[in-house]
Design a protein around this motif. Structure first.
Motif, mmCIF file in Angstrom:
data_model
loop_
_atom_site.group_PDB
_atom_site.id
_atom_site.type_symbol
_atom_site.label_atom_id
_atom_site.label_comp_id
_atom_site.label_asym_id
_atom_site.label_seq_id
_atom_site.Cartn_x
_atom_site.Cartn_y
_atom_site.Cartn_z
ATOM 1 N N UNK A 1 -6.414 25.418 -19.847
ATOM 2 C CA UNK A 1 -6.175 26.670 -20.569
ATOM 3 C C UNK A 1 -6.066 27.825 -19.578
ATOM 4 N N UNK A 2 -5.248 28.791 -19.887
ATOM 5 C CA UNK A 2 -5.077 29.936 -18.991
ATOM 6 C C UNK A 2 -6.406 30.661 -18.801
ATOM 7 N N UNK A 3 -7.246 30.622 -19.818
ATOM 8 C CA UNK A 3 -8.537 31.297 -19.743
ATOM 9 C C UNK A 3 -9.455 30.686 -18.684
ATOM 10 N N UNK A 4 -9.125 29.480 -18.203
ATOM 11 C CA UNK A 4 -9.948 28.834 -17.182
ATOM 12 C C UNK A 4 -9.985 29.639 -15.891
ATOM 13 N N UNK A 5 -8.976 30.478 -15.683
ATOM 14 C CA UNK A 5 -8.927 31.290 -14.461
ATOM 15 C C UNK A 5 -9.263 32.753 -14.728
ATOM 16 N N UNK A 6 -9.716 33.067 -15.931
ATOM 17 C CA UNK A 6 -10.098 34.448 -16.233
ATOM 18 C C UNK A 6 -11.240 34.886 -15.313
ATOM 19 N N UNK A 7 -11.100 36.078 -14.768
ATOM 20 C CA UNK A 7 -12.102 36.607 -13.854
ATOM 21 C C UNK A 7 -11.922 36.177 -12.419
ATOM 22 N N UNK A 8 -10.938 35.306 -12.140
ATOM 23 C CA UNK A 8 -10.692 34.837 -10.785
ATOM 24 C C UNK A 8 -9.479 35.533 -10.179
ATOM 25 N N UNK A 9 -9.421 35.552 -8.846
ATOM 26 C CA UNK A 9 -8.255 36.051 -8.139
ATOM 27 C C UNK A 9 -7.289 34.905 -7.913
ATOM 28 N N UNK B 1 6.625 41.773 -15.262
ATOM 29 C CA UNK B 1 6.385 41.239 -16.600
ATOM 30 C C UNK B 1 5.419 40.046 -16.538
ATOM 31 N N UNK B 2 5.612 39.187 -15.541
ATOM 32 C CA UNK B 2 4.752 38.015 -15.367
ATOM 33 C C UNK B 2 3.354 38.433 -14.919
ATOM 34 N N UNK B 3 3.284 39.355 -13.973
ATOM 35 C CA UNK B 3 1.985 39.801 -13.468
ATOM 36 C C UNK B 3 1.171 40.459 -14.585
ATOM 37 N N UNK B 4 1.817 41.271 -15.403
ATOM 38 C CA UNK B 4 1.116 41.958 -16.494
ATOM 39 C C UNK B 4 0.575 40.958 -17.512
ATOM 40 N N UNK B 5 1.323 39.892 -17.754
ATOM 41 C CA UNK B 5 0.876 38.867 -18.697
ATOM 42 C C UNK B 5 -0.421 38.222 -18.217
ATOM 43 N N UNK B 6 -0.508 37.957 -16.908
ATOM 44 C CA UNK B 6 -1.718 37.338 -16.358
ATOM 45 C C UNK B 6 -2.887 38.318 -16.386
ATOM 46 N N UNK B 7 -2.627 39.564 -16.056
ATOM 47 C CA UNK B 7 -3.705 40.553 -16.086
ATOM 48 C C UNK B 7 -4.246 40.732 -17.499
ATOM 49 N N UNK C 1 -4.918 38.613 -19.665
ATOM 50 C CA UNK C 1 -5.932 37.608 -20.032
ATOM 51 C C UNK C 1 -7.086 37.613 -19.031
ATOM 52 N N UNK C 2 -7.193 38.656 -18.218
ATOM 53 C CA UNK C 2 -8.345 38.827 -17.351
ATOM 54 C C UNK C 2 -8.253 38.184 -15.993
ATOM 55 N N UNK C 3 -7.052 37.788 -15.567
ATOM 56 C CA UNK C 3 -6.878 37.178 -14.244
ATOM 57 C C UNK C 3 -6.585 38.278 -13.234
ATOM 58 N N UNK C 4 -7.267 38.237 -12.101
ATOM 59 C CA UNK C 4 -7.050 39.209 -11.029
ATOM 60 C C UNK C 4 -5.856 38.756 -10.192
ATOM 61 N N UNK C 5 -4.783 39.501 -10.258
ATOM 62 C CA UNK C 5 -3.504 39.082 -9.685
ATOM 63 C C UNK C 5 -3.289 39.664 -8.294
#
Length: 337
Positions: free
Chosen positions: A237-245, A257-263, A265-269
């Motif tokens: 799940x994408x949430x598995x990397x939430x809070x990680x860089x 657009x891609x970077x904003x989508x990851x941010x 869900x709480x992923x540090x891009x």
């Protein structure tokens, strides 16, 4: 939402600065050529060809990508669920031997067929034909048993007669400064949009962006799916990397657009933007820090051969209102049983 400049495009297309005089002069010549071409097809000076099965053309007026491929994937899925046997026609931008027509198979390299056609073939399993001649591609698909053709891009390929035209527009960039090439990003005048049967506004993953859709525009949201390891294995799940860089790689028309989508869900891009249709090499991934790498599916098809275990593709699914699909079905002939 302010317009965003595409990488490797003139600044004046999107930043509000005046185009140089040479660009405005060339735009006048370009406008005359476009007008003559449109007049020629309307008057019947040049012939249109139809493959004998319904044709849906997905395209855009603005040079560069706008989110057509996710919509094509959604169209194929919807048509197949409705009992059609769809096929996809594409030019196959960036492929080797571009003059040679080719059937796309999931085991091909992007160099043989182009990154977007390969992604479509792998994701859907339908017949995909790449050919500079869209008419020939549509005919080949019809002869191979497809009873409807989806043309990925080709809004300006007037020689191919079509039953439905769908314009896709990016919510961040819209039409830029509204000028024709090279003074602006438009391939055709703005009034051309009114000729399209359906107009889709790509919202990406922007929260609350539905309000940006104007009259006659159908909002399309891109929802991320599970992480797919490039080397194979269990999806996460994408949430598995939430809070990680993570290192986020995007070689698409608008990487943000891609970077904003990851941010979202709480992923540090840690962003790494590449030109659209970039041909990747292993040295492109010398980032200096050992973090997981996330990339678009379009990029993943070009990196699978040298991928590491912690490299993942992030698929997206186009979501449109049910009313959009009803409007599409109303424009298609009744499917024969």
């Amino acid at each position: 939402m302010s317009p965003r400049r595409l990488p490797h495009t003139p600044a004046w297309w999107f930043d509000g600065s005046p185009p140089p005089v040479w660009a405005r002069l060339l735009a006048v010549v370009y406008a005359a050529v476009v007008a003559l071409r449109r007049l020629g097809y309307r008057r019947g000076w040049w012939r249109r060809w139809h493959p004998g099965v319904p044709v849906i053309v997905v395209g855009n007026l603005v040079a560069g990508g706008s989110g057509k491929t996710p919509l094509v994937l959604a169209l194929v899925e919807h048509l197949r669920a409705a009992g059609w046997t769809p096929g996809v026609a594409s030019r196959g931008y960036g492929r080797q031997h571009a003059r040679t027509p080719r059937w796309v198979t999931p085991d091909m390299s992007p160099a043989q067929c182009g990154d977007e056609p390969l992604l479509i073939a792998q994701a859907t399993g339908v017949l995909v034909r790449v050919d500079r001649d869209r008419v020939a591609a549509a005919r080949a698909l019809a002869e191979a048993g497809c009873d409807i053709v989806v043309c990925d891009d080709g809004l300006q390929h007037y020689r191919l007669a079509r039953d439905v035209e769908i314009e896709v527009q990016d919510v961040r960039r819209r039409y830029g400064n509204g000028r024709l090439l090279p003074a602006g990003p438009l391939r055709e005048p703005l009034e051309r949009a009114a000729d399209c049967d359906l107009r889709v506004l790509n919202l990406g993953a922007l929260a609350g962006a539905e309000l940006a859709a104007g009259a006659g525009e159908w909002p399309m949201r891109l929802a991320p799916g599970e992480l797919r390891p490039l080397g194979g294995g269990r999806r996460l799940p994408l949430s598995a990397l939430a809070g990680q860089r993570v290192h986020a790689v995007a070689g698409i028309a608008e990487p943000e657009r891609f970077f904003a989508m990851l941010r979202a869900v709480g992923i540090a891009v840690v962003p790494h933007a590449f030109p659209d249709h970039h041909v990747y090499a292993p040295e492109d991934f010398t980032f200096g820090s050992p973090l997981p790498v996330l990339m678009t599916e379009k990029d993943a098809v070009k990196c699978a051969a040298f991928a590491r275990p912690d490299w993942y593709a992030v698929p997206v699914r186009a979501q449109l209102p049910e009313a959009f699909w009803q409007a599409l079905r109303a424009r298609l002939p009744t499917r024969a049983p």
